[in-house]
Write a protein that holds these residues in place. Structure first.
Motif, PDB file in Angstrom:
ATOM      1  N   ASP A  51       0.927  -1.191  -0.032  1.00 36.47           N
ATOM      2  CA  ASP A  51       0.021   0.103   0.041  1.00 36.47           C
ATOM      3  C   ASP A  51       0.898   1.258  -0.003  1.00 36.47           C
ATOM      4  O   ASP A  51       2.054   0.978   0.284  1.00 36.47           O
ATOM      5  CB  ASP A  51      -0.928   0.216   1.358  1.00 36.47           C
ATOM      6  CG  ASP A  51      -0.108   0.281   2.383  1.00 36.47           C
ATOM      7  OD1 ASP A  51       0.364   1.311   2.694  1.00 36.47           O
ATOM      8  OD2 ASP A  51      -0.114  -0.777   3.264  1.00 36.47           O
ATOM      9  N   ASP A  52       0.220   2.504  -0.286  1.00 38.74           N
ATOM     10  CA  ASP A  52       1.018   3.826  -0.452  1.00 38.74           C
ATOM     11  C   ASP A  52       0.855   4.458   0.880  1.00 38.74           C
ATOM     12  O   ASP A  52       1.199   5.783   0.709  1.00 38.74           O
ATOM     13  CB  ASP A  52       0.528   4.438  -1.534  1.00 38.74           C
ATOM     14  CG  ASP A  52      -1.167   4.989  -1.412  1.00 38.74           C
ATOM     15  OD1 ASP A  52      -1.611   4.422  -0.528  1.00 38.74           O
ATOM     16  OD2 ASP A  52      -1.415   5.646  -2.334  1.00 38.74           O
TER      17      ASP A  52
ATOM     18  N   THR B 244       6.684   9.260  -3.275  1.00 44.59           N
ATOM     19  CA  THR B 244       7.548   8.828  -4.034  1.00 44.59           C
ATOM     20  C   THR B 244       7.004   7.848  -5.072  1.00 44.59           C
ATOM     21  O   THR B 244       6.353   7.160  -4.783  1.00 44.59           O
ATOM     22  CB  THR B 244       8.748   8.193  -3.313  1.00 44.59           C
ATOM     23  OG1 THR B 244       9.769   7.982  -4.212  1.00 44.59           O
ATOM     24  CG2 THR B 244       8.561   6.955  -2.820  1.00 44.59           C
ATOM     25  N   SER B 245       7.867   7.576  -6.294  1.00 45.45           N
ATOM     26  CA  SER B 245       7.579   6.654  -7.386  1.00 45.45           C
ATOM     27  C   SER B 245       8.780   5.583  -7.423  1.00 45.45           C
ATOM     28  O   SER B 245       8.581   4.649  -8.318  1.00 45.45           O
ATOM     29  CB  SER B 245       7.458   7.065  -8.519  1.00 45.45           C
ATOM     30  OG  SER B 245       8.402   8.017  -9.079  1.00 45.45           O
TER      31      SER B 245
ATOM     32  N   GLY C 216      -3.465   1.987  -3.842  1.00 45.72           N
ATOM     33  CA  GLY C 216      -2.781   3.123  -3.830  1.00 45.72           C
ATOM     34  C   GLY C 216      -3.680   4.024  -4.844  1.00 45.72           C
ATOM     35  O   GLY C 216      -4.688   3.381  -5.522  1.00 45.72           O
ATOM     36  N   SER C 217      -3.144   5.094  -4.965  1.00 45.24           N
ATOM     37  CA  SER C 217      -3.836   6.090  -6.140  1.00 45.24           C
ATOM     38  C   SER C 217      -3.461   5.682  -7.342  1.00 45.24           C
ATOM     39  O   SER C 217      -2.731   4.835  -7.741  1.00 45.24           O
ATOM     40  CB  SER C 217      -3.387   7.426  -5.706  1.00 45.24           C
ATOM     41  OG  SER C 217      -2.048   7.632  -6.266  1.00 45.24           O
TER      42      SER C 217
ATOM     43  N   MET D  20       3.658   1.747 -10.357  1.00 44.58           N
ATOM     44  CA  MET D  20       4.048   0.506  -9.728  1.00 44.58           C
ATOM     45  C   MET D  20       4.052  -0.461 -11.050  1.00 44.58           C
ATOM     46  O   MET D  20       4.976  -1.284 -10.970  1.00 44.58           O
ATOM     47  CB  MET D  20       2.810  -0.014  -8.913  1.00 44.58           C
ATOM     48  CG  MET D  20       2.891  -1.560  -8.215  1.00 44.58           C
ATOM     49  SD  MET D  20       4.435  -1.876  -7.279  1.00 44.58           S
ATOM     50  CE  MET D  20       4.159  -0.842  -5.970  1.00 44.58           C
ATOM     51  N   ALA D  21       3.133  -0.343 -11.713  1.00 45.85           N
ATOM     52  CA  ALA D  21       2.953  -1.205 -13.230  1.00 45.85           C
ATOM     53  C   ALA D  21       4.467  -0.997 -13.902  1.00 45.85           C
ATOM     54  O   ALA D  21       4.864  -2.004 -14.347  1.00 45.85           O
ATOM     55  CB  ALA D  21       1.841  -0.596 -14.045  1.00 45.85           C
ATOM     56  N   ARG D  22       4.618   0.344 -14.009  1.00 44.80           N
ATOM     57  CA  ARG D  22       5.950   0.590 -14.849  1.00 44.80           C
ATOM     58  C   ARG D  22       7.297  -0.133 -14.266  1.00 44.80           C
ATOM     59  O   ARG D  22       8.364  -0.749 -14.849  1.00 44.80           O
ATOM     60  CB  ARG D  22       6.175   1.983 -14.857  1.00 44.80           C
ATOM     61  CG  ARG D  22       5.163   2.572 -16.208  1.00 44.80           C
ATOM     62  CD  ARG D  22       5.665   3.983 -16.534  1.00 44.80           C
ATOM     63  NE  ARG D  22       5.814   4.971 -15.312  1.00 44.80           N
ATOM     64  CZ  ARG D  22       4.943   5.770 -14.785  1.00 44.80           C
ATOM     65  NH1 ARG D  22       3.766   5.582 -15.394  1.00 44.80           N
ATOM     66  NH2 ARG D  22       4.902   6.546 -13.840  1.00 44.80           N
TER      67      ARG D  22
END
Length: 283
Positions: free
Chosen positions: A181-182, A215-216, A237-238, A245-247
């Motif tokens: 989770d974020d 952050t990413s 998460g958003s 996350m996918a990238r």
């Protein structure tokens, strides 16, 4: 135009509901005199996200449609006006906006967009006797607060978590599940719901971890996911962070599938996430 039209259908219902309460409040509280009465309706959401901006256009169209109906109460024409404000998906900003709506004399509020901001602003609207309708927040705590004017249009996190856990265990037959989770209230709530539902189904959760909503950089977490050979990642998460996350999973070549919240079932998510993604499912 097609997107606005589809969203307008939803917002016509929401706005009609909001206008009903606005009319009741106006009829009971407004002083006599004058030919026209302006009724303010607040709209609060993060303008940095594309879906809330589409919804804003739909809400503006719904207000325009309502004004064309020449609604009158006590002989006076009502002129509805939307007052949009950007809460930046930040609970502290949401509280500031809630105060500004109260000070401006709005009759009702459509918002906020996500769980954290909705929960932060709700007590202020309740104290002022305002109607608040959130069209997208999903926390079960929202109706549990017991505010008579607070309405949640979406189902709770528990309902979506039940469906997702059932699908993951019974249909996908996932053997090693990671929960991430974020750290937002939404993210933590949904992850907790996942844990409870998966436990009931004897699902094998091998990792539970949080990443910063600021952050990413998911490298450390995803390397752990890869090392423990998780075959399914449930990320809470958003929309923005879901795309990140996918990238990141694709870049780090993390095996397994990614299951995301419902906001990912949209073109804005695909625009954010790009192409060549890992297998993705959404609820």
């Amino acid at each position: 135009m097609k997107k606005i039209s589809c969203l307008s259908r939803s917002f016509i219902f929401v706005l009609s509901f909001t206008l009903l309460f606005s009319l009741c409040r106006f009829a009971l509280a407004s002083p006599a005199g004058g030919d026209t009465q302006t009724v303010l309706i607040g709209y609060a959401a993060p303008f940095k996200w594309l879906l809330p901006m589409h919804a804003l256009q739909a809400a503006q169209q719904a207000v325009s449609d309502a004004n064309m109906k020449n609604i009158r109460v006590g002989g006076r024409k009502l002129e509805f006006r939307l007052l949009p404000k950007d809460d930046d998906a930040d609970p502290r900003v949401a509280q500031f906006i809630a105060k500004s709506f109260v000070d401006a004399g709005v009759s009702a509020v459509i918002g906020h967009w996500n769980t954290d901001t909705t929960l932060a602003a709700a007590p202020m609207y309740a104290a002022a006797g305002l109607v608040q309708i959130t069209t997208s927040a999903t926390a079960r705590q929202i109706p549990q607060q017991g505010y008579p004017g607070c309405f949640q249009m979406m189902g709770s996190d528990g309902a979506s978590a039940t469906a997702a856990a059932d699908y993951a265990v019974k249909i996908m037959q996932a053997k090693r599940i990671a929960l991430i989770d974020d750290r937002t209230q939404f993210g933590k709530n949904l992850t907790q719901e996942y844990r409870e539902k998966l436990q009931l189904l004897h699902g094998n959760v091998v990792l539970v971890e949080s990443v910063s909503s600021k952050t990413s950089d998911f490298n450390a977490t995803l390397k752990r996911v890869r090392d423990i050979r998780a075959d399914l990642v449930l990320f809470s998460g958003s929309l923005q962070h879901s795309g990140d996350m996918a990238r990141a999973m694709q870049r780090l070549q993390v095996p397994g599938k990614l299951l995301l919240p419902g906001g990912a079932t949209s073109k804005p998510f695909m625009d954010l996430a790009g192409s060549n993604l890992p297998p993705i499912l959404t609820i």
